[in-house]
Design a protein around this motif. Structure first.
Motif, PDB file in Angstrom:
ATOM      1  N   THR A 159      39.242  30.707  44.470  1.00  9.22           N
ATOM      2  CA  THR A 159      39.495  32.014  43.883  1.00  9.22           C
ATOM      3  C   THR A 159      40.888  32.516  44.191  1.00  9.22           C
ATOM      4  OG1 THR A 159      37.167  32.571  44.108  1.00  9.22           O
ATOM      5  CG2 THR A 159      38.681  34.399  43.784  1.00  9.22           C
ATOM      6  N   LYS A 210      41.427  31.936  32.511  1.00 11.00           N
ATOM      7  CA  LYS A 210      40.414  32.965  32.621  1.00 11.00           C
ATOM      8  C   LYS A 210      39.048  32.470  32.188  1.00 11.00           C
ATOM      9  CE  LYS A 210      43.444  36.970  32.115  1.00 11.00           C
ATOM     10  NZ  LYS A 210      43.734  38.175  31.317  1.00 11.00           N
ATOM     11  N   SER A 262      28.033  38.559  41.210  1.00 11.95           N
ATOM     12  CA  SER A 262      28.217  37.116  41.163  1.00 11.95           C
ATOM     13  C   SER A 262      27.439  36.482  42.311  1.00 11.95           C
ATOM     14  CB  SER A 262      29.701  36.768  41.308  1.00 11.95           C
ATOM     15  OG  SER A 262      30.156  37.106  42.608  1.00 11.95           O
ATOM     16  N   ASP A 311      37.149  40.197  46.678  1.00 12.48           N
ATOM     17  CA  ASP A 311      36.543  39.463  45.568  1.00 12.48           C
ATOM     18  C   ASP A 311      36.253  40.388  44.402  1.00 12.48           C
ATOM     19  OD1 ASP A 311      35.179  37.019  44.447  1.00 12.48           O
ATOM     20  OD2 ASP A 311      33.467  38.373  44.515  1.00 12.48           O
ATOM     21  N   SER A 312      35.758  41.596  44.696  1.00 12.38           N
ATOM     22  CA  SER A 312      35.434  42.537  43.619  1.00 12.38           C
ATOM     23  C   SER A 312      36.680  42.999  42.871  1.00 12.38           C
ATOM     24  CB  SER A 312      34.689  43.750  44.187  1.00 12.38           C
ATOM     25  OG  SER A 312      35.542  44.534  45.003  1.00 12.38           O
ATOM     26  N   ASN A 321      39.115  40.995  42.274  1.00 11.28           N
ATOM     27  CA  ASN A 321      39.699  39.778  41.706  1.00 11.28           C
ATOM     28  C   ASN A 321      41.097  39.522  42.274  1.00 11.28           C
ATOM     29  OD1 ASN A 321      37.515  39.113  39.969  1.00 11.28           O
ATOM     30  ND2 ASN A 321      38.179  40.717  38.559  1.00 11.28           N
ATOM     31  N   ARG A 346      44.208  37.890  44.105  1.00  9.75           N
ATOM     32  CA  ARG A 346      44.734  36.541  44.290  1.00  9.75           C
ATOM     33  C   ARG A 346      45.363  36.383  45.674  1.00  9.75           C
ATOM     34  NH1 ARG A 346      42.412  33.071  40.802  1.00  9.75           N
ATOM     35  NH2 ARG A 346      42.454  33.907  38.676  1.00  9.75           N
TER      36      ARG A 346
END
Length: 258
Positions: A26, A34, A65, A108-109, A111, A113
């Protein structure tokens, strides 16, 4: 922000290994398109880790997820170690692991990097293992600041270190744990997005440390409390030159400054 509530199943080493791989994919591979899907190892499904099917189907988790459900299950696995019948050290490390995992969940929520989420998971893993194996005595109370963060607010770090030296964890394990991760989280945010993104977490760390300090003062005599104040002053002198005033995160070696 650091609280979570999910029923737990026994911790499995393989889950952490898989999660590490997931976070690496991730955060370390921004070139993924995407529409590409990161494959999760079949051997560590949600059903294998969270065996209570009713919880898996719970409304609050329906749109999460698998990665986030697994992380949340790991957070809840810590709950037994946070109870009053456990030692102060067990409580402290369980709350600290919870704080790190919630940091990873947040990253993570969003997104993100950034590698901060992976680092948070790597911080939590050995704590989970130690709690599971009843070896928390092998974990050090003082730790270095990871490379994704920096030493900011030396006054708060000084209070935290002095309280640790004075066995402040016995008085306020939860507040001590949450304040430490909040300090690291705040500095990471400031380096990445400026001071406006760090204020909330610095205020949280300050509030928890104030609560821990008050609990310590109430639990000890005046001589011990005077020693605490002297220790805070001493640590502040050590930490002030290390303050990342340029808002650059490259970690900080704290253990050598003790």
């Amino acid at each position: 922000m650091f609280d979570s509530a999910i029923n737990v199943a026994p911790f499995k080493r393989s889950v952490c290994v898989t999660l590490s791989a997931l976070f690496s994919l991730t955060f370390m591979q921004p070139a993924l398109a995407k529409n590409e899907t990161v494959q999760v190892a079949n051997s560590t499904s949600m059903g294998e880790y969270c065996r209570d099917d009713s919880q898996i189907q719970a409304r609050s988790y329906r749109y999460q997820s698998e990665q986030q459900r697994l992380l949340n299950c790991m957070v809840t696995q810590l709950k037994p170690y946070q109870q009053k019948d456990r030692t102060a050290a067990q409580q402290y490390f369980a709350y600290k692991a919870q704080a790190w995992l919630n940091y990873a969940i947040h990253q993570d929520s969003m997104n993100s990097r950034s590698s901060a989420g992976q680092v948070a998971l790597e911080m939590a893993e050995p704590i989970l293992q130690a709690l599971d194996n009843d070896t928390v005595q092998d974990l050090g109370l003082h730790q270095d600041i990871p490379s994704t963060s920096a030493l900011m607010r030396p006054d708060l770090w000084a209070t935290l270190s002095a309280l640790k030296d004075g066995d402040g964890i016995a008085s306020a394990p939860r507040e001590m744990a949450f304040s430490e991760v909040a300090l690291i989280w705040a500095a990471t945010n400031q380096c990445a997005r400026g001071w406006r993104e760090s204020g909330m977490h610095f205020r949280m760390a300050d509030r928890w440390l104030e609560q821990a300090r008050e609990a310590y003062v109430n639990a000890n005599d005046s001589q011990t409390n005077v020693a605490l104040e002297k220790s805070i002053v001493s640590y502040h002198k050590q930490y002030s030159p290390l303050d990342a005033s340029d808002d650059t995160c490259h970690g900080q070696d704290l253990t050598s400054n003790r």
